[in-house]
Design a protein around this motif. Structure first.
Motif, mmCIF file in Angstrom:
data_model
loop_
_atom_site.group_PDB
_atom_site.id
_atom_site.type_symbol
_atom_site.label_atom_id
_atom_site.label_comp_id
_atom_site.label_asym_id
_atom_site.label_seq_id
_atom_site.Cartn_x
_atom_site.Cartn_y
_atom_site.Cartn_z
ATOM 1 N N SER A 1 38.446 63.934 58.623
ATOM 2 C CA SER A 1 37.770 63.740 59.911
ATOM 3 C C SER A 1 37.055 64.985 60.400
ATOM 4 O O SER A 1 36.305 64.939 61.393
ATOM 5 C CB SER A 1 38.808 63.313 60.968
ATOM 6 O OG SER A 1 39.572 62.225 60.510
ATOM 7 N N GLU A 2 37.255 66.116 59.740
ATOM 8 C CA GLU A 2 36.792 67.400 60.256
ATOM 9 C C GLU A 2 35.289 67.442 60.521
ATOM 10 O O GLU A 2 34.835 68.020 61.519
ATOM 11 C CB GLU A 2 37.173 68.509 59.272
ATOM 12 C CG GLU A 2 36.883 69.908 59.785
ATOM 13 C CD GLU A 2 37.353 70.978 58.820
ATOM 14 O OE1 GLU A 2 37.229 72.176 59.146
ATOM 15 O OE2 GLU A 2 37.847 70.608 57.724
ATOM 16 N N ALA A 3 34.509 66.815 59.674
ATOM 17 C CA ALA A 3 33.043 66.900 59.802
ATOM 18 C C ALA A 3 32.552 66.320 61.119
ATOM 19 O O ALA A 3 31.489 66.719 61.626
ATOM 20 C CB ALA A 3 32.377 66.195 58.630
ATOM 21 N N ARG A 4 33.260 65.375 61.712
ATOM 22 C CA ARG A 4 32.806 64.710 62.937
ATOM 23 C C ARG A 4 33.356 65.371 64.198
ATOM 24 O O ARG A 4 33.054 64.933 65.301
ATOM 25 C CB ARG A 4 33.237 63.241 62.918
ATOM 26 C CG ARG A 4 32.465 62.402 61.905
ATOM 27 C CD ARG A 4 32.945 60.955 61.967
ATOM 28 N NE ARG A 4 32.853 60.405 63.320
ATOM 29 C CZ ARG A 4 31.766 59.815 63.817
ATOM 30 N NH1 ARG A 4 30.658 59.726 63.089
ATOM 31 N NH2 ARG A 4 31.777 59.330 65.037
ATOM 32 N N PRO B 1 33.749 71.834 67.793
ATOM 33 C CA PRO B 1 34.459 73.098 67.518
ATOM 34 C C PRO B 1 35.849 73.161 68.151
ATOM 35 O O PRO B 1 36.801 73.632 67.531
ATOM 36 C CB PRO B 1 33.515 74.151 68.098
ATOM 37 C CG PRO B 1 32.152 73.538 67.971
ATOM 38 C CD PRO B 1 32.353 72.081 68.258
ATOM 39 N N THR B 2 35.967 72.705 69.408
ATOM 40 C CA THR B 2 37.281 72.719 70.072
ATOM 41 C C THR B 2 38.256 71.789 69.351
ATOM 42 O O THR B 2 39.424 72.136 69.135
ATOM 43 C CB THR B 2 37.146 72.292 71.541
ATOM 44 O OG1 THR B 2 36.317 73.233 72.229
ATOM 45 C CG2 THR B 2 38.501 72.226 72.226
ATOM 46 N N GLU B 3 37.764 70.601 68.997
ATOM 47 C CA GLU B 3 38.624 69.648 68.307
ATOM 48 C C GLU B 3 39.042 70.167 66.941
ATOM 49 O O GLU B 3 40.168 69.923 66.482
ATOM 50 C CB GLU B 3 37.903 68.306 68.172
ATOM 51 C CG GLU B 3 37.740 67.580 69.498
ATOM 52 C CD GLU B 3 36.864 66.343 69.394
ATOM 53 O OE1 GLU B 3 36.954 65.467 70.273
ATOM 54 O OE2 GLU B 3 36.088 66.246 68.404
ATOM 55 N N LYS B 4 38.153 70.892 66.267
ATOM 56 C CA LYS B 4 38.503 71.475 64.967
ATOM 57 C C LYS B 4 39.635 72.485 65.103
ATOM 58 O O LYS B 4 40.524 72.553 64.250
ATOM 59 C CB LYS B 4 37.275 72.135 64.337
ATOM 60 C CG LYS B 4 36.242 71.159 63.802
ATOM 61 C CD LYS B 4 35.064 71.890 63.178
ATOM 62 C CE LYS B 4 34.025 70.907 62.647
ATOM 63 N NZ LYS B 4 32.853 71.602 62.062
ATOM 64 N N ARG B 5 39.616 73.295 66.191
ATOM 65 C CA ARG B 5 40.693 74.253 66.419
ATOM 66 C C ARG B 5 42.025 73.531 66.620
ATOM 67 O O ARG B 5 43.052 73.923 66.067
ATOM 68 C CB ARG B 5 40.377 75.103 67.650
ATOM 69 C CG ARG B 5 39.294 76.151 67.424
ATOM 70 C CD ARG B 5 38.882 76.797 68.732
ATOM 71 N NE ARG B 5 40.040 77.294 69.493
ATOM 72 C CZ ARG B 5 40.032 77.472 70.814
ATOM 73 N NH1 ARG B 5 38.927 77.165 71.517
ATOM 74 N NH2 ARG B 5 41.094 77.945 71.422
ATOM 75 N N ILE B 6 41.980 72.448 67.407
ATOM 76 C CA ILE B 6 43.212 71.685 67.660
ATOM 77 C C ILE B 6 43.692 71.038 66.358
ATOM 78 O O ILE B 6 44.892 71.077 66.025
ATOM 79 C CB ILE B 6 42.981 70.599 68.732
ATOM 80 C CG1 ILE B 6 42.508 71.227 70.033
ATOM 81 C CG2 ILE B 6 44.263 69.804 68.959
ATOM 82 C CD1 ILE B 6 42.055 70.213 71.069
ATOM 83 N N SER C 1 41.736 67.731 76.103
ATOM 84 C CA SER C 1 41.070 67.890 74.807
ATOM 85 C C SER C 1 41.941 67.324 73.689
ATOM 86 O O SER C 1 41.439 66.758 72.709
ATOM 87 C CB SER C 1 40.772 69.370 74.545
ATOM 88 O OG SER C 1 39.882 69.890 75.511
ATOM 89 N N VAL C 2 43.254 67.488 73.819
ATOM 90 C CA VAL C 2 44.181 66.932 72.820
ATOM 91 C C VAL C 2 44.113 65.412 72.838
ATOM 92 O O VAL C 2 44.076 64.765 71.787
ATOM 93 C CB VAL C 2 45.619 67.413 73.095
ATOM 94 C CG1 VAL C 2 46.603 66.732 72.151
ATOM 95 C CG2 VAL C 2 45.710 68.930 72.975
#
Length: 292
Positions: free
Chosen positions: A26-29, A32-37, A66-67
């Motif tokens: 799922s990382e590509a979608r 940046p904040t969601e990638k950190r989480i 955000s979570v």
């Protein structure tokens, strides 16, 4: 495979896909904040069921909302739904694995279980009659030879604690009449005999039944020596004797005879009382190393 719904939101992972794999796919979608989480989730994923959204957000340095948005973006209804998914995966990982269906161990235990199931289906009347004979007998002799001897020793050991006058007759007892010289009417001989049948057991049966002793025969076949002379005949289903059962077919199965002795002991106690058993327990308690 990662699936999208009509709104372009990532669907929850398929049951065969791990949670960490789903994060990576799922990382590509993700923002940046969601990638950190998501990266932090991948490192501590086994702790997520016990970690609240607020605690996770604090660890990463973001807002708890955000979570929640990330969980929804991953295809879950919310963060609690994501936690449930992780819990399910952890349960699957830690569930005990069943034995392979064709393994030697599975086959062995399957035969043992089947033997007990067959015994469970048999009427109980014969067991009650045997318990009655054991309770009323002046003297109880217990015998068995070769592979059946351990079953006889165990039965004598257990029954001695419930009533007096229980004696085990071992290998060669037929040639030691001093061991059973007082045997006669009113006495009982319990003979354990499983294939291969021992000549010594057959000789002892002949000697004692010739003196008027009642025979209780515990065996695996109605063709066993002593079957015609038996007052009570208990035929046990015995796994492992057929050639296709492999190496364990060469050994006398003892699980069922020993369990039967325990059951008869319980029935015997119900008939004669537990006073002797209580006295024995008291004496044994005095000898217990942990009683010091």
């Amino acid at each position: 495979m990662t699936v999208h719904d009509e709104d372009g939101i990532l669907a929850a992972p398929e049951s065969t896909e791990t949670f960490v794999d789903h994060l990576r796919r799922s990382e590509a979608r993700l923002t940046p904040t969601e990638k950190r989480i998501a990266a932090h989730m991948g490192l501590v994923w086994t702790e997520l069921p016990l970690t609240s959204a607020a605690e996770l957000a604090q660890d990463v340095g973001v807002n708890s909302s955000s979570v929640t948005r990330l969980a929804q973006g991953l295809g879950f209804r919310g963060y609690p739904d994501l936690q449930r998914r992780v819990r399910q995966e952890l349960r699957r990982q830690h569930a005990p694995l069943p034995l392979p269906g064709e393994s030697e161990a599975a086959a062995h235990w399957g035969r043992e279980i089947q033997a007990f199931a067959e015994m469970q289906a048999q009427p109980e009347d014969a067991l009650n009659r045997v318990a009655g004979l054991l309770a009323q007998a002046k003297q109880v002799y217990v015998t068995g030879a070769r592979g059946s001897w351990p079953a006889a020793v165990y039965a004598a050991h257990v029954w001695q604690g419930i009533r007096p006058g229980v004696q085990a007759l071992g290998e060669g007892a037929s040639k030691r009449p001093e061991d059973w010289l007082d045997a006669g009417p009113g006495c009982v001989l319990v003979a354990f005999t499983m294939r291969r049948y021992a000549q010594n057991t057959a000789q002892l049966i002949d000697a004692l039944t010739g003196r008027g002793v009642a025979l209780i025969l515990i065996t695996d076949s109605g063709l066993a020596p002593g079957a015609r002379q038996a007052r009570e005949l208990l035929i046990l289903p015995t796994p492992g004797h057929a050639p296709f059962h492999g190496p364990d077919g060469r050994f006398v199965p003892l699980a069922l005879p020993v369990s039967l002795s325990m059951l008869l002991a319980a029935k015997l106690t119900a008939l004669v009382g537990s006073e002797r058993l209580a006295a024995l327990e008291h004496e044994l308690g005095e000898l217990d190393v942990f009683a010091c």
